[in-house]
Design a protein around this motif. Structure first.
Motif, PDB file in Angstrom:
ATOM      1  N   ASP A   3     -57.739 -14.884  66.118  1.00  0.00           N
ATOM      2  CA  ASP A   3     -58.745 -15.921  66.329  1.00  0.00           C
ATOM      3  C   ASP A   3     -59.964 -15.321  67.044  1.00  0.00           C
ATOM      4  O   ASP A   3     -59.814 -14.554  68.002  1.00  0.00           O
ATOM      5  CB  ASP A   3     -58.141 -17.043  67.172  1.00  0.00           C
ATOM      6  CG  ASP A   3     -59.137 -18.152  67.440  1.00  0.00           C
ATOM      7  OD1 ASP A   3     -59.294 -19.025  66.585  1.00  0.00           O
ATOM      8  OD2 ASP A   3     -59.751 -18.122  68.530  1.00  0.00           O
ATOM      9  N   PRO A   4     -61.183 -15.634  66.585  1.00  0.00           N
ATOM     10  CA  PRO A   4     -62.390 -15.044  67.195  1.00  0.00           C
ATOM     11  C   PRO A   4     -62.491 -15.271  68.693  1.00  0.00           C
ATOM     12  O   PRO A   4     -62.930 -14.380  69.434  1.00  0.00           O
ATOM     13  CB  PRO A   4     -63.533 -15.736  66.437  1.00  0.00           C
ATOM     14  CG  PRO A   4     -62.936 -16.103  65.123  1.00  0.00           C
ATOM     15  CD  PRO A   4     -61.512 -16.451  65.405  1.00  0.00           C
ATOM     16  N   ASP A   5     -62.100 -16.459  69.158  1.00  0.00           N
ATOM     17  CA  ASP A   5     -62.162 -16.726  70.595  1.00  0.00           C
ATOM     18  C   ASP A   5     -61.174 -15.860  71.360  1.00  0.00           C
ATOM     19  O   ASP A   5     -61.483 -15.338  72.438  1.00  0.00           O
ATOM     20  CB  ASP A   5     -61.879 -18.204  70.872  1.00  0.00           C
ATOM     21  CG  ASP A   5     -62.999 -19.111  70.386  1.00  0.00           C
ATOM     22  OD1 ASP A   5     -62.738 -20.311  70.181  1.00  0.00           O
ATOM     23  OD2 ASP A   5     -64.140 -18.621  70.228  1.00  0.00           O
ATOM     24  N   ASP A   6     -59.956 -15.698  70.800  1.00  0.00           N
ATOM     25  CA  ASP A   6     -58.966 -14.829  71.440  1.00  0.00           C
ATOM     26  C   ASP A   6     -59.448 -13.387  71.439  1.00  0.00           C
ATOM     27  O   ASP A   6     -59.275 -12.659  72.421  1.00  0.00           O
ATOM     28  CB  ASP A   6     -57.621 -14.926  70.714  1.00  0.00           C
ATOM     29  CG  ASP A   6     -56.903 -16.238  70.980  1.00  0.00           C
ATOM     30  OD1 ASP A   6     -57.110 -16.804  72.077  1.00  0.00           O
ATOM     31  OD2 ASP A   6     -56.129 -16.682  70.120  1.00  0.00           O
ATOM     32  N   LYS A   7     -60.059 -12.964  70.325  1.00  0.00           N
ATOM     33  CA  LYS A   7     -60.559 -11.594  70.249  1.00  0.00           C
ATOM     34  C   LYS A   7     -61.626 -11.336  71.312  1.00  0.00           C
ATOM     35  O   LYS A   7     -61.584 -10.324  72.018  1.00  0.00           O
ATOM     36  CB  LYS A   7     -61.132 -11.308  68.854  1.00  0.00           C
ATOM     37  CG  LYS A   7     -61.747  -9.924  68.734  1.00  0.00           C
ATOM     38  CD  LYS A   7     -62.388  -9.679  67.379  1.00  0.00           C
ATOM     39  CE  LYS A   7     -61.363  -9.374  66.335  1.00  0.00           C
ATOM     40  NZ  LYS A   7     -61.981  -8.880  65.068  1.00  0.00           N
ATOM     41  N   ALA A   8     -62.558 -12.275  71.460  1.00  0.00           N
ATOM     42  CA  ALA A   8     -63.626 -12.105  72.445  1.00  0.00           C
ATOM     43  C   ALA A   8     -63.053 -12.054  73.857  1.00  0.00           C
ATOM     44  O   ALA A   8     -63.466 -11.230  74.681  1.00  0.00           O
ATOM     45  CB  ALA A   8     -64.636 -13.242  72.317  1.00  0.00           C
ATOM     46  N   ARG A   9     -62.096 -12.931  74.136  1.00  0.00           N
ATOM     47  CA  ARG A   9     -61.491 -12.962  75.478  1.00  0.00           C
ATOM     48  C   ARG A   9     -60.780 -11.656  75.784  1.00  0.00           C
ATOM     49  O   ARG A   9     -60.960 -11.076  76.869  1.00  0.00           O
ATOM     50  CB  ARG A   9     -60.510 -14.136  75.563  1.00  0.00           C
ATOM     51  CG  ARG A   9     -59.654 -14.131  76.833  1.00  0.00           C
ATOM     52  CD  ARG A   9     -58.696 -15.312  76.867  1.00  0.00           C
ATOM     53  NE  ARG A   9     -57.827 -15.353  75.702  1.00  0.00           N
ATOM     54  CZ  ARG A   9     -56.714 -14.614  75.593  1.00  0.00           C
ATOM     55  NH1 ARG A   9     -56.377 -13.761  76.553  1.00  0.00           N
ATOM     56  NH2 ARG A   9     -55.955 -14.710  74.520  1.00  0.00           N
ATOM     57  N   GLN A  40     -61.174  -8.713  74.398  1.00  0.00           N
ATOM     58  CA  GLN A  40     -62.114  -7.591  74.507  1.00  0.00           C
ATOM     59  C   GLN A  40     -62.707  -7.514  75.907  1.00  0.00           C
ATOM     60  O   GLN A  40     -62.805  -6.430  76.497  1.00  0.00           O
ATOM     61  CB  GLN A  40     -63.228  -7.748  73.463  1.00  0.00           C
ATOM     62  CG  GLN A  40     -62.787  -7.431  72.044  1.00  0.00           C
ATOM     63  CD  GLN A  40     -63.861  -7.746  71.016  1.00  0.00           C
ATOM     64  OE1 GLN A  40     -64.652  -8.677  71.186  1.00  0.00           O
ATOM     65  NE2 GLN A  40     -63.895  -6.981  69.928  1.00  0.00           N
TER      66      GLN A  40
END
Length: 280
Positions: free
Chosen positions: A215-221, A223
């Motif tokens: 999920d993009p939000d999980d990826k950003a978090r 990172q």
């Protein structure tokens, strides 16, 4: 009708383990898995489909980690893929067909799950399929179905069990990581352990950027957490608890959620390297 004593008996131990203690729910799942698998292996022709459905049904009560892995494997291919890539149609002789399973374990497991699912739901008739692709030496229905169980179901069930057990065992190992005390340490930035930890974290960052399933939000978090964790490790003094929360939480989640993938394996390797560096 032949007696059961004359029918083929299973040769493999489906209760294979490496010895790490699992939680009781996971142990109960593997007990049910083994029991259902043995029923399929011993099944006569008239019972094969019913016992195979019971084996599939045991996954309904599996821990989420195991259920997710089975569902992921099932999502990779279907019976149409098997027909196209694996099946070589039989000729006029019993057992003259061929099933050319992939060499890669994940692909093989996925294709075999799709085939067994077709047998379980009745789209493939077990004794017809067995006579097409397996040969027991005569035309005895029960022996031919058990030949299919010996050469298709049993090795599949054993390979899948080993994969799922390893996954559960690795999860248990991650959960056993002892909490670090809230202490400040001066890490040796020139040590091999520090270099390895930073390299492993860099590998996770690369795999994370390449992964399109997260999920993009999980990826950003994650990172942000990894970048912040690296900065904590590089500081003149590192608060161990902060590094643990920032890095091991993110790495542990990746290792479990993406187990058996490149990202999951990179996260597990980084988890071990950082744990070693921090003295867990």
């Amino acid at each position: 009708m032949e007696t059961s004593a004359k029918l083929r008996q299973p040769q493999h131990d489906l209760s294979w383990t490496r010895g790490r203690k699992l939680d009781r729910r996971t142990e109960r799942f593997f007990e049910a898995y083994d029991d259902c698998a043995r029923r399929v292996i011993y099944a006569r022709s008239e019972d094969f489909t019913r016992y195979l459905r019971m084996w599939f049904a045991c996954f309904d009560d599996a821990p989420l980690l195991i259920l997710n892995e089975v569902n992921r494997l099932q999502s990779l291919s279907d019976w149409e893929d098997v027909e196209k890539n694996v099946v070589r149609e039989p000729g006029s002789f019993v057992g003259s067909g061929e099933l050319n399973w992939p060499d890669r374990s994940e692909d093989r497991l996925s294709n075999q799950l799709a085939t067994l699912r077709e047998l379980a739901n009745g789209n493939l008739v077990p004794h017809d399929f067995a006579f097409n692709y397996f040969y027991s030496g005569d035309n005895n229905i029960d022996r031919t179905v058990q030949e299919m169980a010996a050469n298709l179901f049993e090795p599949h069930a054993e390979e899948l069990r080993r994969r799922l057990y390893n996954l559960a065992e690795d999860a248990a190992e991650l959960a056993e990581a002892a909490p670090a005390s809230d202490r400040m340490v001066a890490l040796d930035h020139n040590s091999a352990q520090f270099t390895q930890a930073i390299e492993r974290l860099g590998e996770v960052q690369v795999k994370l950027r390449e992964n399109n399933q997260i999920d993009p939000d999980d990826k950003a978090r994650i990172q942000v957490e990894i970048v912040s964790g690296i900065e904590i490790l590089k500081a003149p003094k590192t608060r161990v608890e902060a590094a643990k929360v920032m890095l091991l939480g993110a790495l542990g989640w990746l290792a479990l959620e993406f187990a058996s993938s490149g990202l999951g394996m990179a996260a597990e390797a980084a988890y071990r390297a950082v744990s070693t560096l921090l003295g867990f």
